[in-house]
Design an enzyme around this catalytic site. Structure first.
Site, PDB file in Angstrom:
ATOM      1  N   GLN A 155     -11.708   6.271  -5.705  1.00  0.00           N
ATOM      2  CA  GLN A 155     -12.270   6.800  -4.371  1.00  0.00           C
ATOM      3  C   GLN A 155     -13.599   7.688  -4.847  1.00  0.00           C
ATOM      4  O   GLN A 155     -14.135   7.142  -5.662  1.00  0.00           O
ATOM      5  CB  GLN A 155     -11.323   7.998  -3.967  1.00  0.00           C
ATOM      6  CG  GLN A 155      -9.961   7.617  -3.402  1.00  0.00           C
ATOM      7  CD  GLN A 155      -9.993   6.861  -1.918  1.00  0.00           C
ATOM      8  OE1 GLN A 155     -11.223   7.174  -1.410  1.00  0.00           O
ATOM      9  NE2 GLN A 155      -8.676   6.536  -1.569  1.00  0.00           N
TER      10      GLN A 155
ATOM     11  N   CYS B 282     -11.593 -26.980  11.544  1.00  0.00           N
ATOM     12  CA  CYS B 282     -10.201 -26.399  11.271  1.00  0.00           C
ATOM     13  C   CYS B 282      -9.116 -27.193  11.538  1.00  0.00           C
ATOM     14  O   CYS B 282      -9.101 -28.092  12.169  1.00  0.00           O
ATOM     15  CB  CYS B 282      -9.878 -24.913  12.113  1.00  0.00           C
ATOM     16  SG  CYS B 282      -8.404 -24.192  11.531  1.00  0.00           S
TER      17      CYS B 282
ATOM     18  N   ASP C 148      -7.605  -7.318   2.502  1.00  0.00           N
ATOM     19  CA  ASP C 148      -6.573  -7.378   3.523  1.00  0.00           C
ATOM     20  C   ASP C 148      -7.144  -6.928   4.968  1.00  0.00           C
ATOM     21  O   ASP C 148      -7.928  -5.793   4.927  1.00  0.00           O
ATOM     22  CB  ASP C 148      -5.337  -6.457   3.134  1.00  0.00           C
ATOM     23  CG  ASP C 148      -5.506  -4.940   3.342  1.00  0.00           C
ATOM     24  OD1 ASP C 148      -6.112  -4.229   2.531  1.00  0.00           O
ATOM     25  OD2 ASP C 148      -5.075  -4.328   4.512  1.00  0.00           O
TER      26      ASP C 148
ATOM     27  N   HIS D 158      -4.040 -19.497  13.728  1.00  0.00           N
ATOM     28  CA  HIS D 158      -5.436 -19.956  13.531  1.00  0.00           C
ATOM     29  C   HIS D 158      -6.313 -19.000  12.673  1.00  0.00           C
ATOM     30  O   HIS D 158      -7.114 -19.319  11.814  1.00  0.00           O
ATOM     31  CB  HIS D 158      -6.341 -20.309  14.685  1.00  0.00           C
ATOM     32  CG  HIS D 158      -7.599 -20.524  14.718  1.00  0.00           C
ATOM     33  ND1 HIS D 158      -8.211 -21.752  14.291  1.00  0.00           N
ATOM     34  CD2 HIS D 158      -8.766 -19.697  14.985  1.00  0.00           C
ATOM     35  CE1 HIS D 158      -9.520 -21.510  14.160  1.00  0.00           C
ATOM     36  NE2 HIS D 158     -10.010 -20.234  14.439  1.00  0.00           N
TER      37      HIS D 158
ATOM     38  N   CYS E 275      -5.574 -26.034  15.936  1.00  0.00           N
ATOM     39  CA  CYS E 275      -6.663 -26.797  16.273  1.00  0.00           C
ATOM     40  C   CYS E 275      -6.259 -28.200  16.137  1.00  0.00           C
ATOM     41  O   CYS E 275      -6.858 -29.342  16.897  1.00  0.00           O
ATOM     42  CB  CYS E 275      -7.549 -26.578  15.170  1.00  0.00           C
ATOM     43  SG  CYS E 275      -8.429 -24.777  15.307  1.00  0.00           S
TER      44      CYS E 275
ATOM     45  N   CYS F 211      -5.880 -26.400  11.157  1.00  0.00           N
ATOM     46  CA  CYS F 211      -4.629 -25.631  11.500  1.00  0.00           C
ATOM     47  C   CYS F 211      -3.738 -26.312  12.791  1.00  0.00           C
ATOM     48  O   CYS F 211      -4.176 -26.997  13.246  1.00  0.00           O
ATOM     49  CB  CYS F 211      -4.881 -24.156  11.786  1.00  0.00           C
ATOM     50  SG  CYS F 211      -5.136 -23.765  13.264  1.00  0.00           S
TER      51      CYS F 211
ATOM     52  N   ASP G  32       0.800  -1.052  -0.057  1.00  0.00           N
ATOM     53  CA  ASP G  32       0.090   0.101   0.087  1.00  0.00           C
ATOM     54  C   ASP G  32       0.928   1.336  -0.110  1.00  0.00           C
ATOM     55  O   ASP G  32       1.904   1.249   0.410  1.00  0.00           O
ATOM     56  CB  ASP G  32      -0.817  -0.023   1.093  1.00  0.00           C
ATOM     57  CG  ASP G  32      -2.038   0.891   1.087  1.00  0.00           C
ATOM     58  OD1 ASP G  32      -1.896   1.815   0.066  1.00  0.00           O
ATOM     59  OD2 ASP G  32      -2.791   1.359   2.030  1.00  0.00           O
ATOM     60  N   SER G  33       0.230   2.295  -0.657  1.00  0.00           N
ATOM     61  CA  SER G  33       1.122   3.552  -0.996  1.00  0.00           C
ATOM     62  C   SER G  33       1.380   4.113   0.414  1.00  0.00           C
ATOM     63  O   SER G  33       2.486   5.093   0.563  1.00  0.00           O
ATOM     64  CB  SER G  33       0.699   4.401  -1.603  1.00  0.00           C
ATOM     65  OG  SER G  33      -0.667   4.867  -1.334  1.00  0.00           O
ATOM     66  N   GLY G  34       0.619   4.070   1.653  1.00  0.00           N
ATOM     67  CA  GLY G  34       0.920   4.778   2.564  1.00  0.00           C
ATOM     68  C   GLY G  34      -0.092   5.975   2.812  1.00  0.00           C
ATOM     69  O   GLY G  34      -0.039   6.549   3.823  1.00  0.00           O
ATOM     70  N   GLY G  35      -1.127   6.187   1.692  1.00  0.00           N
ATOM     71  CA  GLY G  35      -1.836   7.228   1.697  1.00  0.00           C
ATOM     72  C   GLY G  35      -2.799   7.223   3.009  1.00  0.00           C
ATOM     73  O   GLY G  35      -3.013   8.429   3.698  1.00  0.00           O
ATOM     74  N   PHE G  36      -3.189   6.134   3.133  1.00  0.00           N
ATOM     75  CA  PHE G  36      -4.262   5.735   4.395  1.00  0.00           C
ATOM     76  C   PHE G  36      -3.508   6.284   5.618  1.00  0.00           C
ATOM     77  O   PHE G  36      -4.144   7.179   6.715  1.00  0.00           O
ATOM     78  CB  PHE G  36      -4.586   4.173   4.553  1.00  0.00           C
ATOM     79  CG  PHE G  36      -5.561   4.245   5.716  1.00  0.00           C
ATOM     80  CD1 PHE G  36      -7.026   4.597   5.393  1.00  0.00           C
ATOM     81  CD2 PHE G  36      -4.967   3.592   6.881  1.00  0.00           C
ATOM     82  CE1 PHE G  36      -7.912   4.110   6.525  1.00  0.00           C
ATOM     83  CE2 PHE G  36      -5.987   3.373   7.946  1.00  0.00           C
ATOM     84  CZ  PHE G  36      -7.279   3.900   7.622  1.00  0.00           C
TER      85      PHE G  36
HETATM   86 ZN   LIG Z   1      -7.422 -23.443  13.696  1.00  0.00          ZN
END
Ligand SMILES: [Zn+2]
Length: 375
Positions: free
Chosen positions: A188, A304, A266, A335, A309, A306, A60-64
């Site tokens: 925008q 799950c 994201d 997780h 889990c 993972c 991301d450009s960093g604008g935010f």
């Molecule tokens: Zn999990």
């Protein structure tokens, strides 16, 4: 995309991300420019080699971030002057300087520098920011073309680190990045339909883009407003290019976004909430610190697979949090990211099967069936 703002997905090793099937990492130009510095990362061969991740990266450009520094910044047509949130030192971002930073970082997808405004901004403010973002987009394109020309014919990149020690090219993946990077424009226009349509149209007129960012949502506006704008843009943006809904990443938002044609998301939520003891499950969110889990032998989520889990109980993970043990933060972060990666994998499969409508209806009904436990 798993979020690695500071060139690390907090508490997770890139090997773990690859094992769970994560495909892409997001990082941030603002944060990396301030610390450790984009030129240093360039001298390490770029972000991929610096952080040990050979999959795709988006910056991301960093604008935010820059526009979030209320009271710490001044905005002009040229760009933004701001003070570092770390040490108060003065900096300025222009479309040109941000392209140079993102070039140094060497991500595969780079976002334009845009003017970000609060979610509830009135139409005049939204129009001003949207039109400035378009002018800045044109400057980003020109700057990136110039930088690409320089790296194509210019001298080889520096191969020393600040201490002066020579880096060996045999055990270090140099030279610094000069691969083509995909520049994404950002649509925008706040919650104002006419501005969004105008921005999308103007962006389409400016070039043949590899993908599109949808910015300025999930910044304080109501959910129905976000859904309405996404539905509008579904018809305004080419269907054969990825659309990236910036900063959105709670499980239910992913499903609602996919239904409205979004491909990329994201959000820091999975790792930030994981560090605070919150776990995503198919039945909604749970707070592992609650007393009810003290003797619970079940995994966080039955469905799950993972590491957390497969190997550990809710009771054990609760103990880790109560005792302030670092493994607890790692297991919940792992997780939660795994949960979102699997959610998107399931959504892709449902799209391919033609069952996305029923799949998403059932998924959302189950997820919302249990009210989130208090934080
Ligand atoms: Zn999990």
């Amino acid at each position: 995309m798993a979020v690695g703002t500071a060139a690390t997905v907090k508490a997770l090793d890139p090997i773990e991300l690859r094992e769970m099937g994560a495909q892409m990492i997001l990082s941030n130009a603002y944060h990396l420019h301030l610390r450790p510095g984009d030129e240093l990362i360039r001298d390490f061969g770029g972000l991929h080699s610096f952080m040990g991740w050979d999959g795709p990266i988006l910056t991301d450009s960093g604008g935010f971030q820059v526009f979030s520094l209320e009271g710490l910044r001044t905005i002009a047509e040229e760009g933004v002057e701001f003070r570092s949130h770390i040490d108060g030192s003065p900096h300025s971002f222009t479309p040109e300087s941000v392209m140079a930073i993102e070039r140094n970082l060497g991500a595969d997808v780079i976002m334009q520098f845009d003017h970000v405004i609060p979610g509830q901004s009135d139409e005049a403010a939204a129009r001003d920011a949207s039109e400035r973002s378009l002018r800045w987009l044109a400057r980003c394109v020109a700057a990136l073309e110039r930088l690409r020309g320089e790296s194509a014919g210019g001298p080889p990149p520096t191969t020393t680190i600040p201490s002066g020690a020579q880096l060996s090219t045999t055990n270090f993946p140099l030279p610094a990045p000069n691969h083509p990077q995909a520049l994404f424009p950002i649509v925008q226009g706040g919650i104002h339909a006419s501005l969004r349509v105008a921005a999308a149209s103007a962006i389409r007129d400016l070039g043949d883009w590899p993908g599109f960012g949808i910015g300025g949502l999930s910044v304080g506006e109501a959910k129905p407003d976000m859904y309405r704008i996404l539905e509008l843009l579904d018809d305004e943006l080419p269907r054969d290019r990825p659309r990236y809904l910036m900063g959105v990443g709670f499980p239910e938002d992913l499903v609602e976004g996919v239904l409205r044609g979004v491909d990329l998301f994201d959000c820091v939520a999975p790792t930030r909430m994981g560090r605070n003891g919150a776990a995503f499950t198919s039945d909604g969110r749970l707070n592992i610190k609650r007393a009810e889990f003290r003797t619970d032998p079940r995994p966080l989520d039955d469905a799950c697979d993972c590491t957390a889990c497969r190997r550990f109980s809710r009771g054990y993970i609760r103990h880790l949090f109560v005792a302030d043990e670092i493994l607890g933060l790692r297991l919940l972060s792992l997780h939660n990211v795994h949960f979102l990666v699997r959610l998107m994998r399931d959504a892709r499969a449902a799209i391919m099967d033609g069952t996305i409508r029923t799949w998403s209806r059932d998924w959302l009904a189950r997820y919302h069936s249990r009210a989130p436990s208090p934080e």
